[in-house]
Design an enzyme around this catalytic site. Sequence first.
Site, PDB file in Angstrom:
ATOM      1  N   CYS A 242       1.429  -5.690  -9.789  1.00  0.00           N
ATOM      2  CA  CYS A 242       2.003  -4.357 -10.023  1.00  0.00           C
ATOM      3  C   CYS A 242       1.590  -3.349  -8.973  1.00  0.00           C
ATOM      4  CB  CYS A 242       1.549  -3.830 -11.364  1.00  0.00           C
ATOM      5  SG  CYS A 242       2.170  -4.785 -12.713  1.00  0.00           S
ATOM      6  N   VAL A 243       0.857  -3.760  -7.954  1.00  0.00           N
ATOM      7  CA  VAL A 243       0.311  -2.789  -7.010  1.00  0.00           C
ATOM      8  C   VAL A 243       0.922  -3.020  -5.633  1.00  0.00           C
ATOM      9  CG1 VAL A 243      -1.809  -1.842  -6.045  1.00  0.00           C
ATOM     10  CG2 VAL A 243      -1.797  -2.745  -8.352  1.00  0.00           C
TER      11      VAL A 243
END
Lengths: 428, 126
Positions: A242-243
């Site tokens: 998610c980064v």
Amino acid sequence: MRLELGKIFIKDVQFSDETRVENGILYINKEELLKEVSGDERLRSIDVELAKPGEEVRIIPVKDVIEPRVKVEGKGGIFPGFISKVDTVGSGRTHVLKGAAVVTTGKIVGFQEGIIDMTGEGAKYTPFSKTNNIVLVCEPVDNLPQHEHEEAVRMVGFKAACYLGRAGKNVEPDEIKVYETLPLLEQVNMYPHLPKVVYVYMLQSQGLLHDTYVYGVDAKKIIPTFIYPTEVFDGAIVSGNCVSACDKNPTYVHMNNPIIEDLYERHGKDINFIGCIITNENVYLADKERSSNYTAKLVEFLGADAAIISEEGFGNPDADLVMNCNKIEEKGIKTVLVTDEYAGRDGASQSLADSTPKGDAVVTAGNANELILLPPMKKIIGHVEAADIIAGGFAGSLREDGSIEAEIQVITGATSEVGFGYLSAKGF
Amino acid sequence: MKLKPVILTNNPLTKSSLENKYSVLYKKEASLLDILMFARDYVHKGHRLLTHPLMGSIKPNQTPFKSVAVSKECFNDVDLLSLEIIEESILKAEQLIKSKKTPVYTDKVLEDFSLIDFDLIKNALN
């Protein structure tokens, strides 16, 4: 292993009373879709919205993008280890709703990530402005820990993609493409005079919100291993990353890995593409040593003449990229690296957090620090306030009129490190 | 052989959660760059770097928190791989911070950065 990929071209998506594909239009029964993806008590609510190319729509913050697919013939099902059993996938026939994409959004942490603009300047940087997007807006229950929130949203995306994919099961595809990789010795004998090329596929595996899964296994726990390229097309590798929106590989990108596609394109013409080695990007230095040693050993064992190596992420993975490059080159095997750059806003600084003289053939996917002004959009799907604290944004980046000034690292897929984007540079 | 770690950190969550299990040197006032410099001092003395200083895809000018593990044991020589990695990491961090300073965040966002830094170092050492 032989896979037929039947592409059903989707030119529009609409809500309807029945989920089906007809004349290139994907009709969706919203209630049935919601019923299919609901049931996780960690999510307070789920809603579905549509975002089409050219619309004045901004999706923010994007967690994952997934392509609807369905297994028509052959073993197993899409997303083994998550949605389907862990049968070996990658053979038989799979149908794809090409032109449709499931997008998940949810504010898992406060500072990130991912913008998809369906029109305007930002749309030029993301491939997902060209797809008809089915956006799942997921809201968690109060005080849900971040890793559980991520897992819940991830599963919603996979379920939705499989549900929609099933609508294409009995539809005649517009195009069928066949991919085949034979067992190693047969593959080598098939094109004995062509250089043997292996793809070293590095998977983000650093920890919380930075994970990738292979047949349901957390990639940080694997030892580098062989995978048939067609297994990837059936969702054997999925994203829990998610980064770093610009250079993470969403699940959609794994399923459509363009390095694999390009290697197949040249397979039997000027190269012999013998398969993929998957490896990880761990934080502990001894893990890096072990994985890079193992990767180089496997590349040598497979008899490769050359290796294409792609990384995923910034900083720590640069060290893995360099270790893989050095150790494979030391065995007399040529390498080409694929990465993106954090070279400062003027592009003049060193691009990676590690380097090696052996890395003398590198493909760049663009400079993530480049500045961009994203115009205001009429409609926001997700959480617009996330823009102000999104990765690469800074205080004041969300202007009163709704425009956003930020680095292109805020845009999902802008500098894809497998080249699933539009940026690069030419010259040597 | 797994070397015993010393964790250098400015992250209060890393301190409170890991100090019962490992040696933790907590520097409350240190910046992210200070922690990297501190790790370099250890490497120069002969300690081995155990975790990558730029772990996570969060950029050094995005998060104020940093935890790095070095070996508790001090060797008679300097490990060149450790040295190369810490030097390159400092160079990259300085470049990005010079290009754009770390923003001032709300407490909620700081908590998230703190949690990710802590979780990554915890998993790396497990």
